[in-house]
Design a protein around this motif. Structure first.
Motif, short mmCIF file in Angstrom:
data_model
loop_
_atom_site.label_atom_id
_atom_site.label_comp_id
_atom_site.label_asym_id
_atom_site.label_seq_id
_atom_site.Cartn_x
_atom_site.Cartn_y
_atom_site.Cartn_z
N GLY A 56 -11.25 20.25 -16.05
CA GLY A 56 -10.20 21.19 -15.89
C GLY A 56 -9.54 20.99 -14.61
N GLU A 57 -8.46 21.80 -14.29
CA GLU A 57 -7.43 21.52 -13.09
C GLU A 57 -8.09 21.93 -11.75
OE1 GLU A 57 -2.93 22.54 -11.40
OE2 GLU A 57 -3.47 22.88 -13.61
N ALA A 85 -1.57 13.64 -13.48
CA ALA A 85 -1.02 14.78 -13.88
C ALA A 85 -1.75 16.12 -14.17
CB ALA A 85 0.12 14.61 -15.17
N GLU A 86 -2.70 15.72 -14.65
CA GLU A 86 -3.87 16.90 -14.98
C GLU A 86 -4.48 17.48 -13.84
OE1 GLU A 86 -4.10 13.89 -16.56
OE2 GLU A 86 -2.97 14.38 -18.28
N ARG A 87 -4.35 17.04 -12.55
CA ARG A 87 -4.96 17.53 -11.31
C ARG A 87 -6.53 17.81 -11.63
NH1 ARG A 87 -0.47 16.06 -9.47
NH2 ARG A 87 0.75 17.37 -8.33
N ASN A 88 -7.06 16.58 -12.32
CA ASN A 88 -8.51 16.93 -12.46
C ASN A 88 -9.55 15.76 -11.99
OD1 ASN A 88 -7.64 15.09 -14.34
ND2 ASN A 88 -8.98 15.71 -16.07
N GLU A 89 -8.98 15.19 -11.08
CA GLU A 89 -9.58 13.75 -10.64
C GLU A 89 -9.71 13.86 -9.12
OE1 GLU A 89 -9.08 8.91 -11.19
OE2 GLU A 89 -8.82 10.47 -12.89
#
Length: 101
Positions: A56-57, A85-89
């Motif tokens: 998740g973000e 882009a997903e802001r999950n890393e």
């Protein structure tokens, strides 16, 4: 049998309207889905970077990690990768000069 009115209907309606307008709050944490290097991997050379991917973000403020060696010394750190882009890393460099876990 006596019936008691607990709250006036207008108060109940007002509370319901307020609850409907209140934005939901996330109460959990994103679960770790994968990592690079993979968890438990036996490496022949030390990594120069660590990446953690979550389901998740993540919140930019406060999303970070630290990598330590066997002796507890910090050998790297990282934070949210804003290029994803997903802001999950989370991603960051590590400098490992000794063998170990």
């Amino acid at each position: 049998m006596r019936w008691k009115r607990l709250a006036p209907p207008a108060a109940v309606a007002g509370f319901a309207a307020l609850a409907a307008l209140t934005p939901p709050v996330a109460m959990g944490h994103a679960n770790l889905e994968s990592s690079m290097p993979e968890s438990g991997a036996a490496l022949t050379t030390a990594p120069t970077e660590v990446a953690l991917v979550f389901g998740g973000e993540l919140v930019p403020d406060g999303s970070r990690f630290t990598v330590t060696d066997d002796d507890g010394r910090t050998v790297g750190s990282g934070e949210l990768d804003l290029a994803v882009a997903e802001r999950n890393e989370l991603r960051g460099p590590v400098t490992i000069t000794r063998t170990g876990t």
